[in-house]
Design a protein around this motif. Structure first.
Motif, PDB file in Angstrom:
ATOM      1  N   GLY A   2       0.802  -1.214   0.000  1.00  0.00           N
ATOM      2  CA  GLY A   2       0.000   0.000   0.000  1.00  0.00           C
ATOM      3  C   GLY A   2       0.838   1.267   0.000  1.00  0.00           C
ATOM      4  N   TYR A   3       0.155   2.389  -0.156  1.00  0.00           N
ATOM      5  CA  TYR A   3       0.834   3.682  -0.178  1.00  0.00           C
ATOM      6  C   TYR A   3       1.614   3.931   1.117  1.00  0.00           C
ATOM      7  N   GLY A   4       1.025   3.558   2.248  1.00  0.00           N
ATOM      8  CA  GLY A   4       1.683   3.769   3.535  1.00  0.00           C
ATOM      9  C   GLY A   4       2.987   3.000   3.658  1.00  0.00           C
ATOM     10  N   ALA A   5       2.975   1.751   3.222  1.00  0.00           N
ATOM     11  CA  ALA A   5       4.190   0.928   3.290  1.00  0.00           C
ATOM     12  C   ALA A   5       5.262   1.459   2.345  1.00  0.00           C
ATOM     13  N   ILE A   6       4.849   1.901   1.174  1.00  0.00           N
ATOM     14  CA  ILE A   6       5.798   2.476   0.218  1.00  0.00           C
ATOM     15  C   ILE A   6       6.407   3.744   0.797  1.00  0.00           C
ATOM     16  N   ALA A   7       5.557   4.587   1.388  1.00  0.00           N
ATOM     17  CA  ALA A   7       6.031   5.838   1.982  1.00  0.00           C
ATOM     18  C   ALA A   7       7.036   5.571   3.098  1.00  0.00           C
ATOM     19  N   LYS A   8       6.747   4.599   3.928  1.00  0.00           N
ATOM     20  CA  LYS A   8       7.646   4.261   5.035  1.00  0.00           C
ATOM     21  C   LYS A   8       9.004   3.798   4.513  1.00  0.00           C
ATOM     22  N   GLU A   9       9.000   2.919   3.510  1.00  0.00           N
ATOM     23  CA  GLU A   9      10.241   2.408   2.924  1.00  0.00           C
ATOM     24  C   GLU A   9      11.056   3.508   2.259  1.00  0.00           C
ATOM     25  N   ALA A  10      10.368   4.456   1.615  1.00  0.00           N
ATOM     26  CA  ALA A  10      11.041   5.520   0.876  1.00  0.00           C
ATOM     27  C   ALA A  10      11.366   6.734   1.742  1.00  0.00           C
ATOM     28  N   GLY A  11      10.852   6.743   2.971  1.00  0.00           N
ATOM     29  CA  GLY A  11      11.097   7.881   3.851  1.00  0.00           C
ATOM     30  C   GLY A  11      10.312   9.121   3.444  1.00  0.00           C
ATOM     31  N   LEU A  12       9.115   8.916   2.878  1.00  0.00           N
ATOM     32  CA  LEU A  12       8.254  10.000   2.426  1.00  0.00           C
ATOM     33  C   LEU A  12       6.933   9.948   3.170  1.00  0.00           C
ATOM     34  N   THR A  13       6.130  10.983   2.994  1.00  0.00           N
ATOM     35  CA  THR A  13       4.788  10.949   3.564  1.00  0.00           C
ATOM     36  C   THR A  13       3.877  10.162   2.625  1.00  0.00           C
ATOM     37  N   LYS A  14       2.809   9.635   3.180  1.00  0.00           N
ATOM     38  CA  LYS A  14       1.836   8.897   2.375  1.00  0.00           C
ATOM     39  C   LYS A  14       1.252   9.819   1.301  1.00  0.00           C
ATOM     40  N   ASP A  15       0.973  11.078   1.664  1.00  0.00           N
ATOM     41  CA  ASP A  15       0.412  12.025   0.700  1.00  0.00           C
ATOM     42  C   ASP A  15       1.353  12.260  -0.478  1.00  0.00           C
ATOM     43  N   ALA A  16       2.645  12.298  -0.221  1.00  0.00           N
ATOM     44  CA  ALA A  16       3.619  12.497  -1.295  1.00  0.00           C
ATOM     45  C   ALA A  16       3.606  11.310  -2.257  1.00  0.00           C
ATOM     46  N   VAL A  17       3.486  10.104  -1.703  1.00  0.00           N
ATOM     47  CA  VAL A  17       3.446   8.897  -2.539  1.00  0.00           C
ATOM     48  C   VAL A  17       2.168   8.873  -3.370  1.00  0.00           C
ATOM     49  N   VAL A  18       1.034   9.179  -2.756  1.00  0.00           N
ATOM     50  CA  VAL A  18      -0.239   9.201  -3.479  1.00  0.00           C
ATOM     51  C   VAL A  18      -0.175  10.232  -4.600  1.00  0.00           C
TER      52      VAL A  18
END
Length: 51
Positions: A2-18
């Motif tokens: 999910g977006y949250g897991a991707i954001a955590k791995e990349a060191g970004l916010t969920k909103d930035a990933v979305v």
């Protein structure tokens, strides 16, 4: 993943990933769903599986 897991791995916010996914046309597409009862679609997103 999910977006949250991707954001955590990349060191970004969920909103930035979305925003990145939407900006680059990488959002899900449910138009490719297989008809009900065929058993040939993804259990996670419902997209038709390619043989």
């Amino acid at each position: 993943m999910g977006y949250g897991a991707i954001a955590k791995e990349a060191g970004l916010t969920k909103d930035a990933v979305v925003a990145f996914y939407r900006r680059n046309g990488l959002t899900g597409n449910m138009t490719g769903k297989a008809p009900e009862g065929t058993g040939s679609r993804c259990k996670e997103c419902g997209t038709a599986l390619v043989s």
